[in-house]
Design an enzyme around this catalytic site. Structure first.
Site, short mmCIF file in Angstrom:
data_model
loop_
_atom_site.label_atom_id
_atom_site.label_comp_id
_atom_site.label_asym_id
_atom_site.label_seq_id
_atom_site.Cartn_x
_atom_site.Cartn_y
_atom_site.Cartn_z
CG ASP A 136 -1.80 1.23 1.33
OD1 ASP A 136 -2.32 1.65 0.27
OD2 ASP A 136 -1.98 1.79 2.42
CB SER A 137 0.27 4.77 -0.66
OG SER A 137 -0.92 4.88 0.12
CB CYS A 160 -3.22 0.51 -2.42
SG CYS A 160 -3.34 2.21 -2.98
CD GLU A 187 -0.25 7.52 5.97
OE1 GLU A 187 0.87 7.62 6.47
OE2 GLU A 187 -0.65 6.47 5.39
CB CYS A 244 -9.48 4.69 0.60
SG CYS A 244 -7.83 5.18 1.16
CG HIS A 252 -4.97 5.30 4.38
ND1 HIS A 252 -4.40 4.67 3.29
CD2 HIS A 252 -3.95 5.91 5.04
CE1 HIS A 252 -3.10 4.91 3.30
NE2 HIS A 252 -2.81 5.67 4.35
#
Ligand code: DGL
Length: 260
Positions: A7-8, A70, A149, A181, A183
């Protein structure tokens, strides 16, 4: 043979966690491209290049299946990764679509994701392919990734931002919301507390179940390891929260990845 996941950043750990539950004895390597997060506001070309570089690094660790944890990368880079790596590659979009179809009763589905994921229409196209009478309402939520994040997942700022994006979607009468997403599952409790009647689709479980159907490795050494491309204290905090303290994190030189 190991499973590779990327993932990023920290979001894909929600997928890692579910996969690790299904494959306790398998080696699993996770790469979070923390030096280049977010992917969600980058161009298609850049998302594909970064994804190929992540896939290439994991392949150098002898993985024989890759999970793109992701949605942004799944929406743009799935065919390129399959062609380049020549091993089975699965994304998170299809498993999320299948779960949403099972859950919706009124056939009104909301999809939230990064700017790039929503622009790609990856969810909308697949949902409508399965059932063309669905009503789909999409909305990019670009502030969610930096919130997560930063570890702001359940404070008053998180609540304000969630309401700002989601009130409008919920007002359309959706009964199911796809968290498009990886996240966003970290904001799930906040979303649930504001909209308790919504079915929330978090594709991490669905992706692990999907993998289970196609991938049956022999038991290995049970090594679980996380790589990141930049030091990040918030990543470590959230990693401890999502998958626990025991899984080691190693920093990679980004230059090791940037070969393409
Ligand atoms: N977690 C990622 C996704 O599922 C991307 C977040 C980002 O890098 O913008 O789309």
């Amino acid at each position: 043979m190991p499973i590779g996941i990327f993932d990023s950043g920290v979001g894909g750990l929600t997928v890692f966690k579910e996969i690790a539950k299904e494959y306790p004895e398998t080696d699993i390597f996770y790469l979070g491209d923390t030096a280049r997060v977010p992917y969600g506001n980058k161009s298609k070309e850049t998302i594909i290049r970064y994804s190929l570089e992540c896939g290439d690094y994991l392949k150098s660790l002898n993985i024989d299946v890759l999970v793109i944890a992701c949605n942004t990368a799944s929406s743009y880079a799935l065919p390129a990764l399959r062609k380049y790596l020549n091993i089975p590659v699965i994304g998170v979009v299809l498993p999320g679509v299948k779960t949403a179809l099972e859950k919706t009763k009124n056939k009104k589905i909301g999809v939230i994701g990064t700017l790039a994921t929503i622009r790609s229409n990856s969810y909308k196209n697949l949902l409508l392919k399965e059932n063309h009478s669905l009503e789909i309402y999409q909305k990019p939520c670009p502030l969610f990734v930096p919130l997560v994040e930063e570890g702001m997942i359940d404070n008053h700022i998180a609540k304000i931002v969630v309401k700002e994006y989601l009130d409008e979607l919920v007002a359309k009468g959706i009964d199911t919301l796809i968290l498009g997403c990886t996240h966003y599952p970290l904001l799930k409790n906040t979303i649930k507390s504001l909209y308790p009647e919504l079915n929330i689709v978090d594709s991490s479980k669905a992706t692990a179940e999907f993998l289970k159907k196609i991938y049956h490795p022999k038991s290995e050494n049970s090594i679980k390891k996380i790589f990141i491309t930049d030091e990040n204290q918030n990543f470590i905090k959230l990693k401890n929260l999502v998958v626990g303290k025991d899984i080691p994190v190693e920093k990679l030189e980004l230059a090791k990845l940037c070969k393409l």
